[in-house]
Design an enzyme around this catalytic site. Structure first.
Site, PDB file in Angstrom:
ATOM      1  N   ARG A   1       0.832  -1.216   0.000  1.00 17.00           N
ATOM      2  CA  ARG A   1       0.000   0.000   0.000  1.00 17.00           C
ATOM      3  C   ARG A   1       0.856   1.252   0.000  1.00 17.00           C
ATOM      4  O   ARG A   1       0.451   2.305   0.472  1.00 17.00           O
ATOM      5  CB  ARG A   1      -0.917  -0.022   1.229  1.00 17.00           C
ATOM      6  CG  ARG A   1      -1.867  -1.197   1.168  1.00 17.00           C
ATOM      7  CD  ARG A   1      -2.171  -1.707   2.534  1.00 17.00           C
ATOM      8  NE  ARG A   1      -3.368  -1.098   3.060  1.00 17.00           N
ATOM      9  CZ  ARG A   1      -3.574  -0.872   4.357  1.00 17.00           C
ATOM     10  NH1 ARG A   1      -2.638  -1.181   5.229  1.00 17.00           N
ATOM     11  NH2 ARG A   1      -4.693  -0.350   4.770  1.00 17.00           N
TER      12      ARG A   1
ATOM     13  N   LYS B   1      -7.640  -3.541  -0.130  1.00  7.35           N
ATOM     14  CA  LYS B   1      -6.714  -2.890  -1.067  1.00  7.35           C
ATOM     15  C   LYS B   1      -7.479  -2.265  -2.239  1.00  7.35           C
ATOM     16  O   LYS B   1      -7.220  -1.122  -2.647  1.00  7.35           O
ATOM     17  CB  LYS B   1      -5.719  -3.935  -1.566  1.00  7.35           C
ATOM     18  CG  LYS B   1      -4.911  -3.535  -2.756  1.00  7.35           C
ATOM     19  CD  LYS B   1      -3.868  -2.518  -2.406  1.00  7.35           C
ATOM     20  CE  LYS B   1      -3.300  -1.901  -3.659  1.00  7.35           C
ATOM     21  NZ  LYS B   1      -2.106  -1.139  -3.446  1.00  7.35           N
TER      22      LYS B   1
ATOM     23  N   CYS C   1      -1.947   1.223 -10.487  1.00 11.93           N
ATOM     24  CA  CYS C   1      -2.821   0.875  -9.361  1.00 11.93           C
ATOM     25  C   CYS C   1      -4.187   1.513  -9.484  1.00 11.93           C
ATOM     26  O   CYS C   1      -5.185   0.848  -9.722  1.00 11.93           O
ATOM     27  CB  CYS C   1      -2.181   1.334  -8.064  1.00 11.93           C
ATOM     28  SG  CYS C   1      -0.486   0.815  -7.938  1.00 11.93           S
TER      29      CYS C   1
ATOM     30  N   LYS D   1       2.930  10.531 -12.648  1.00 11.35           N
ATOM     31  CA  LYS D   1       2.840  11.592 -11.645  1.00 11.35           C
ATOM     32  C   LYS D   1       4.240  12.158 -11.383  1.00 11.35           C
ATOM     33  O   LYS D   1       5.213  11.705 -11.979  1.00 11.35           O
ATOM     34  CB  LYS D   1       2.190  11.090 -10.355  1.00 11.35           C
ATOM     35  CG  LYS D   1       2.980  10.059  -9.596  1.00 11.35           C
ATOM     36  CD  LYS D   1       2.282   9.804  -8.275  1.00 11.35           C
ATOM     37  CE  LYS D   1       3.155   9.044  -7.325  1.00 11.35           C
ATOM     38  NZ  LYS D   1       2.540   8.894  -6.021  1.00 11.35           N
TER      39      LYS D   1
HETATM   40  N1  SAJ Z   1      -3.979  12.291  -9.114  1.00 11.77           N
HETATM   41  C1  SAJ Z   1      -4.808  13.332  -9.486  1.00 11.77           C
HETATM   42  N2  SAJ Z   1      -5.323  14.147  -8.513  1.00 11.77           N
HETATM   43  C2  SAJ Z   1      -5.019  13.957  -7.189  1.00 11.77           C
HETATM   44  C3  SAJ Z   1      -4.188  12.892  -6.804  1.00 11.77           C
HETATM   45  C4  SAJ Z   1      -3.680  12.070  -7.791  1.00 11.77           C
HETATM   46  O1  SAJ Z   1      -5.104  13.531 -10.678  1.00 11.77           O
HETATM   47  O2  SAJ Z   1      -5.495  14.750  -6.388  1.00 11.77           O
HETATM   48  C5  SAJ Z   1      -3.435  11.371 -10.133  1.00 11.77           C
HETATM   49  C6  SAJ Z   1      -1.913  11.356 -10.180  1.00 11.77           C
HETATM   50  O3  SAJ Z   1      -1.413  12.377 -10.975  1.00 11.77           O
HETATM   51  C7  SAJ Z   1      -1.646   9.980 -10.745  1.00 11.77           C
HETATM   52  C8  SAJ Z   1      -2.776   9.139 -10.172  1.00 11.77           C
HETATM   53  O4  SAJ Z   1      -3.773  10.061  -9.762  1.00 11.77           O
HETATM   54  O5  SAJ Z   1      -1.765   9.972 -12.164  1.00 11.77           O
HETATM   55  C9  SAJ Z   1      -2.399   8.250  -9.013  1.00 11.77           C
HETATM   56  O6  SAJ Z   1      -1.472   8.897  -8.152  1.00 11.77           O
HETATM   57  P1  SAJ Z   1      -1.494   8.777  -6.569  1.00 11.77           P
HETATM   58  O7  SAJ Z   1      -0.359   9.552  -6.048  1.00 11.77           O
HETATM   59  O8  SAJ Z   1      -2.832   9.116  -6.058  1.00 11.77           O
HETATM   60  O9  SAJ Z   1      -1.358   7.235  -6.276  1.00 11.77           O
HETATM   61  P2  SAJ Z   1      -0.321   6.079  -6.735  1.00 11.77           P
HETATM   62  O10 SAJ Z   1      -0.936   5.342  -7.883  1.00 11.77           O
HETATM   63  O11 SAJ Z   1       1.047   6.580  -6.891  1.00 11.77           O
HETATM   64  O12 SAJ Z   1      -0.364   5.146  -5.433  1.00 11.77           O
HETATM   65  C10 SAJ Z   1      -1.591   4.609  -5.004  1.00 11.77           C
HETATM   66  C11 SAJ Z   1      -1.695   4.812  -3.472  1.00 11.77           C
HETATM   67  N3  SAJ Z   1      -3.044   4.517  -3.030  1.00 11.77           N
HETATM   68  C12 SAJ Z   1      -3.768   5.396  -2.298  1.00 11.77           C
HETATM   69  O13 SAJ Z   1      -3.338   6.487  -2.006  1.00 11.77           O
HETATM   70  C13 SAJ Z   1      -5.111   4.959  -1.852  1.00 11.77           C
HETATM   71  C14 SAJ Z   1      -0.689   3.914  -2.783  1.00 11.77           C
HETATM   72  O14 SAJ Z   1      -0.860   3.986  -1.371  1.00 11.77           O
HETATM   73  C15 SAJ Z   1      -0.859   2.472  -3.251  1.00 11.77           C
HETATM   74  O15 SAJ Z   1       0.084   1.600  -2.630  1.00 11.77           O
HETATM   75  C16 SAJ Z   1      -0.620   2.443  -4.731  1.00 11.77           C
HETATM   76  O16 SAJ Z   1      -1.631   3.243  -5.350  1.00 11.77           O
HETATM   77  C17 SAJ Z   1      -0.705   1.007  -5.215  1.00 11.77           C
HETATM   78  O17 SAJ Z   1       0.372   0.424  -5.485  1.00 11.77           O
HETATM   79  O18 SAJ Z   1      -1.791   0.430  -5.245  1.00 11.77           O
END
Ligand code: SAJ
Length: 431
Positions: free
Chosen positions: A151, A203, A257, A312
């Site tokens: 996570r 998850k 994810c 990101k």
């Molecule tokens: N994003 C937005 N707006 C936001 C936040 C994110 O457009 O306000 C976009 C980001 O640019 C990116 C995508 O969403 O393209 C995902 O980025 P993220 O930083 O939200 O998440 P990940 O994919 O890097 O990591 C997530 C996390 N899950 C949660 O926060 C619930 C991480 O804890 C998990 O371990 C991971 O997925 C996973 O491996 O599943």
């Protein structure tokens, strides 16, 4: 539980294997990709993650970690391989199946097998258990079996892998407790025990929660634009409410994810997962929205310099990246594109468009599009872009100081905000 075999040495498997090794356990790290095995055996790492190179070097120096292309006998097998989706949005479990099958010849009485890959609820019981029982051993009687989702947030993996609450879902209590004893080696956060299907569901729910909330922010952006409201200002004000925390609009949701996992819920409950499906569609619609935004500004059929390709900020991961999607769509529409990302040096489908420096990308460009808010892009100043032929910046992440750019006669176009041209400086809220 002295010897651990970690299958899959990616963003999760490699830090996990390295941490066990630096905490005194013997670890066999396994990857089916010969190139990855070669790089790791040369002492280098094949992915970018803060602090990982140094942790991996320490693990190798401890002599507790060996990297191989096939599993071997061990006390514990941890499976951390990718679970992408097929084009029809159903889970592609081939890597999990292959990794589990590769454990079977080495499975012995008393072993513990743990799946870490994000998977549809029920996978540990319904998919892993029968494959592993092909060994002749019975799960729950001869060997233990559990699910423990990773996570951790890319960019913060080494901190979160240690500090986050960890969930261990066993097919029975003994399996869950064995998992807890194992991860307690390096996990400082709370370790919560449950059954494997609940842990799988937890998850998926976490990532779906985030996806739905990002979709809401994106939908607000589309509405705000129609209403000639600056969504960023509106979100900022709304978030002063003690129970409101609206996320950030953007060019879409990427990564392996959040853009993937909600589909695992849709797959098993298509009639119930209505909001979840809609959220996915809203987020997946953002790249096309951004393309239209860019093309509306492109009056001279000039060059569009795309800055940022990862999913990101400050990572090198381009999986499911909306920035790549936007770039591909522009190219398909016949737009002249140059792309630069300081973290991406090889991206087969886009290599012909990649430049090796930012200056090369922006030289003579009519429009510069910021698709990722990498730290170095946030520090961009108007002086840095003097080689452009045009004066338009499309800031899809709202990461530039709009008014400073307007002072330098740039037009800044943002998602969910009325276009602000340099001669119309007043914030629309106060007009
Ligand atoms: N994003 C937005 N707006 C936001 C936040 C994110 O457009 O306000 C976009 C980001 O640019 C990116 C995508 O969403 O393209 C995902 O980025 P993220 O930083 O939200 O998440 P990940 O994919 O890097 O990591 C997530 C996390 N899950 C949660 O926060 C619930 C991480 O804890 C998990 O371990 C991971 O997925 C996973 O491996 O599943």
């Amino acid at each position: 539980m002295k010897k651990i075999c970690v299958l899959g040495l990616g963003y999760i498997g490699l830090p996990t294997a390295s941490l066990f090794a630096t905490h005194g356990l013997q670890v066999i790290g396994v990857d089916v990709d010969a190139k990855i095995v070669q790089i790791l055996n040369g002492g280098e790492i094949h992915i970018e993650e803060v602090g990982l190179q140094s942790l991996f070097s320490q693990a190798l120096a401890s002599n507790n970690l060996v990297i191989k292309s096939a599993p071997d006998f061990a006390d514990v097998f941890i499976i951390a391989v990718p679970t992408p989706i097929y084009p029809d949005k159903t889970a592609d479990m081939r890597a999990v199946i292959k990794a589990t099958e590769s454990v079977v010849p080495y499975l012995q009485s008393g072993n513990l097998v743990i799946l870490e890959s994000t998977s549809p609820a029920g996978t540990t019981n319904d998919l892993l258990k029968p494959i592993l029982e092909g060994s002749g051993l019975i799960a729950g009687r001869d060997f233990m079996l559990a699910y423990s989702p990773e996570r951790v947030l890319p960019g913060h993996i080494l901190k979160e892998i240690v500090e986050n609450t960890r969930v261990i879902g066993g097919i029975d209590r003994t399996s869950a407790e064995a998992g807890r004893n194992l991860y307690a080696t390096f996990v400082k956060g709370e370790i919560i025990l449950t059954n494997s299907t609940t842990a799988e569901m937890v998850k998926l729910m976490e990532n779906t929660f985030r996806d739905v909330n990002i979709a809401l922010a994106n939908e607000f952006a589309l509405i705000a634009e129609k209403q000639k409201v600056d969504v960023w200002e509106a979100i900022d004000i709304a978030n002063r409410h003690p129970r409101v925390k609206i996320l950030q609009p953007g060019p879409g949701v990427g990564g392996h994810c959040i853009a993937v996992d909600p589909w695992f819920l849709v797959e098993v409950a298509p009639d119930q997962a209505r909001l979840i499906r809609q959220a996915r569609l809203i987020n997946d619609g953002m790249p096309e929205y951004v393309v239209k935004m860019i093309q509306r500004q492109l009056t001279n059929k000039g060059i569009v310099a795309v800055l940022g390709l990862t999913f990101k900020a400050d990572v090198d991961d381009t999986r499911e990246s909306p920035a790549v999607d936007v770039t591909n769509r522009l190219i398909a529409n016949g737009v002249k594109v140059r792309a630069f990302d300081p973290h991406v040096h090889d991206l087969p489908a886009l290599n012909n468009y990649l430049t090796s420096s930012m200056d090369e990308a922006i030289q003579g460009a009519e429009i510069v599009v910021l698709l990722v808010d990498h730290t170095e892009f946030k520090l961009l100043t108007p002086e840095r872009l003097t080689q452009m032929s045009g004066r338009i910046i499309v800031d899809t992440r709202n990461c530039l100081d709009t008014s400073a750019w307007q002072d330098s006669a740039f037009n800044v176009i943002r998602i969910g905000a009325p276009s602000l041209f340099y001669h119309e400086k007043t914030s629309p809220a106060y007009q």
